[in-house]
Design a protein around this motif. Sequence first.
Motif, PDB file in Angstrom:
ATOM      1  N   ALA A  81       0.859  -1.180   0.000  1.00 29.91           N
ATOM      2  CA  ALA A  81       0.000   0.000   0.000  1.00 29.91           C
ATOM      3  C   ALA A  81       0.896   1.230   0.000  1.00 29.91           C
ATOM      4  O   ALA A  81       2.054   1.186   0.411  1.00 29.91           O
ATOM      5  N   ASP A 107      -6.776   6.730   0.089  1.00 29.90           N
ATOM      6  CA  ASP A 107      -6.789   5.732   1.165  1.00 29.90           C
ATOM      7  C   ASP A 107      -7.195   6.356   2.498  1.00 29.90           C
ATOM      8  O   ASP A 107      -7.975   5.764   3.267  1.00 29.90           O
ATOM      9  N   VAL A 124      -3.263   3.573   8.014  1.00 27.77           N
ATOM     10  CA  VAL A 124      -3.106   3.680   6.553  1.00 27.77           C
ATOM     11  C   VAL A 124      -1.671   3.995   6.177  1.00 27.77           C
ATOM     12  O   VAL A 124      -1.115   3.417   5.242  1.00 27.77           O
TER      13      VAL A 124
END
Length: 1101
Positions: A985, A1093, A1036
């Motif tokens: 990510a 995100d 995140v």
Amino acid sequence: MNGGFSSLRSEAAGAMRTVLVSAESLQLTLKPELTQEEQALTQTSSKLKETRKAGNEDLKEMLESNKESLKLEAMKRIVQLISKGKNASDLFPAVVKNVASKNIELKKLVYVYLVRYAEEQQDLALLSISTFQRALKDPNQFIRASALRVLSSVRVPIIVPIMMLAIKEAASDLSPYVRKTSAHAIQKLYSLDPDQKEQLIEVIEKLLKDKSTLVAGSVVMAFEEVCPDRIDLIHKNYRKLCNLLVDVEEWGQVVIINMLTRYARTQFTSPWKEDGVFDENSEKAFYDSDSEEKQGQREIKPYIMDPDHRLLLRNTKPLLQSRNTAVVMAVAQLYWHLAPKHEVSIVTKSLVRLLRSHREVQYVVLQNIATMSIQRKGMFEPYMKSFYVRSTDATHIKTLKLEILTNLANEANISTILREFQTYVKSQDKAFAAATIQAIGRCATNISEVTDTCLNGLVLLLSNRDETVVAESVVVIKKLLQTQPSQHSDIIKHMAKLFDNITVPMARASILWLMGEYCERVPKIAPDVLRKMAKTFTSEEDIVKLQTVNLAAKLYLTNSKQTKLLTQYILNLGKYDQNYDIRDRTRFIRQLIVPNDKSGALNKYARRILLASKPAPVLESAFKDRDRFQLGTLSHSLNIKTTGYQELSDWPAVAPDPSVRNVEVIEPVQEWAPSVGKAKKSKSDDKFYSDDEEEEEGSGSGSEDNSSSSSSSSEESGSESEEESSEESDKTSSDSGKSSSGSEASSSESESERKKKKRTKKATQSDSDENGNGPVGKTSSSSAESSSDSESDSEEDSDSDSPAPQKKNVAKTKPKVEVKSKKEVSLLDLDDFSSAPPSAPKSSVFSSRLLSDLEGLSLSNVSPAMQVTTSSFGPMKTYELLHHMTGKGLSARYHFPRQPCLYQPSMVAVQVILTNSSDHSLEEIHIGDRSPASLNIHCFNTVERLEPGASVSVSMGIDFSDSTQAANFQLCTKEDQFSVSIQPAVGELLMPNTMKEPDFCSEQKKLMGMNETSATITMATANTSKQDISKQVLSVANVGVVSSDQNNLQRFAGHTVSSRALVLVTLELRESSTALLTINTEKTVMASMLLRDLKQALSQA
């Protein structure tokens, strides 16, 4: 219409009278009316002009409207006009106004238009330079690429510096598409300003190291255009290009293959030495001259192919199945010029397959086959029927097939080929029929067994009704008769009888030459032929006149009684001929054969000069000398050296140093060897790990270079001697573990494992294999010494609190994992090291002692106001890497520990847990090939053995280059290979920074404008407190919290792992559960992904 003309005459009567008088004097007839056809044509043309004008005006109005939909529709129509070849340059001012539009689709179409007309409308394009520069930082990769494409299309020297800066910036872009466009722009800039060559070479060198297959073909094309002689730039990238070749787009494959062909001819020795001579011409002298002279003195050493040479041949072979004919042709020429003789034949089937393609493709392929078939007949002989001429073939295709069939002819198949030729001679295509007769003559010359047969067949063709066939037959017979004239006087007489009926000049000249050359064999016929020629001399073609003069001279010398007067008459006619060649020849012959005072001694040798025996002509293929050009090139096709052609160099007698192609693998600090049942517990382990139990997981990868195994004592001792005892090495290892506070020592042993330790052999030191995996073989003592030196350097660096990645080859330790217990064993499980009750790791906070040890680790490009830290919240998300069903019992999961990677600062640390879910042991677990091959991965050491039910945790480092593109590689065991991928990510590509609020604000001011990305989000009801917000943000992204006195503001700071670019996140809470989320960073693409995100995490409950 009549009423219109009458009114016109009434208004301008005087003018009409003048016109009528002038017309009458010139005998012109005025038509008062146009015909219906003329009226229709006039109306149609005027309507077209009005429509075009009205259409363009309409488009201009649409482009100037305030509605995006109208502008978009107008641009679609304009691009449609351009695609049809219509001129839309008058719309340039209206189009260029929309270059700053926020609509992505509209902006793309505008750039398409600008690329087409920027070079024509340079002044107007220059006005938009600032817009293009801003677009180079657009979040959309297609807009950035289009802006660079337009900028490089403006051919104005004044913007060369701007173009250079744009190319350099684009070469470092995250998007491979933009980097590909920068490679294209290099060629345009070089053609505009060749003085920029040195700077462009630096960019090319950088792009050659690119891992993306999208970029490879374009940068090699730029290399070929700018600096094709800089072979040194290819050395380090040679193996990468070979491995990437299969995945590169088709036209990139063609460019790379041609470049690698040239490269290989300069770096490897000839593979043809053991097979004998490749060619009968120049290459024979080159290869065999030395060996022939010294044949008795020494024996030729057997040829051993360079592994890199074999790599190129092996990786290009699959491309023979490509659907692109250019790729197949490129591979074929590579094998022709580089492969051993016995391997070249593998390209035959692929080349024959291309003959089913379009006639343009057939033409090029057949030309190359014609060249190849001269030297290697055996390659194409099994496919001879593929070269039979079809009735639908074009003439140039037929001629090439005929050429190949002639080249393939031998004693075994000549009867079949001649039967085929008999059919071709009857073709309605006269040029093809004439070429067939030439081919029959070549077969008769090359194969002595069929010479008579061919000659008799050609004589029969002399009675053909077609003049072209007869003329060509005469010419070929003349050449064949030169080989054995004594046996064929009847044929010469037969040709003399046909002389009056033959009108083609070349055929008449050939018969006259035969009569003169063999006049003594036909003493009665030759003078009569000369008599006939004397009558028609003035009306003959020049070539016939020249042969008539020659015939007269030869008959004067052999039969002067009958031909003296005829010869004088013909010489007088030639003396005053219009053609100066004939006049000169006549004067020369007169002085040579007629004795007089001026001729002197030359007259004595007239017979020896004119009647000397001539060597028989050799009928050769037109493609005989084309092998001097590289196959598949324009020069080969045209048989002349064209502009830009680069000749293949000769093979070097001695191969250059192959080590220049070795890529310097930046070896990290020695990694912990995952061996269970083999470690020796330190005295202070219990005390040490009980204090830092909670943060052990976070610091697990902190100092993987330390191991407490006695087998690695020589590496762990550092500055000490390699012959230290195991106790001393254990002590050193323990001390090192204390100082780093994160040593990955192996788990404690059970009683049975301690007994096994005595029977465990020492692990073997080895270098990394080609793919950077674990050990593959033994190393010399020098390797161990260099290993010890590098470890010593590592310890010195750790003392100064600034560990750096090692650049030397560090010999790794080959561990052996023998686990009988089915309990999961992991580096993150601390139960074996502590008396404290087991608990799951809840956070990854550094202790103050560990933080001080790691202080300054990543501060190379960060301001002094910042400090490296870790997030205050570290949720442990694990992902599946390999399922046990897919992995045949081997399963793997991974997570990102969010800690600095000690192998290389630019790498992201990854923790992988390997589990054996099968009922048998798994051996030699390691990482295999990567995709792309240039992917920079620090692999874990090979796990020698993993027992059923056992698990082991290993550490990796991956350089994602600030991109979320997946890292694809193979997880291998001794028997199997499994393709896996790790895709991070965007938040995992960051490392946290600690800074004060004033420093944050000052850095944020530097990253405003194009470097700022923001969005208004609706917060979930559960995310209202600062603690909840921090938890969501840190889940995140791996960023650090910046303390703030304001309740409605929260700030987070971090930097990208690879490029150290600062990333600042600001969340401003507003009314009605809304918030403004702002991200400031130079990495605009990463910012948009991170914004997406974070928005998703904060808006969900």
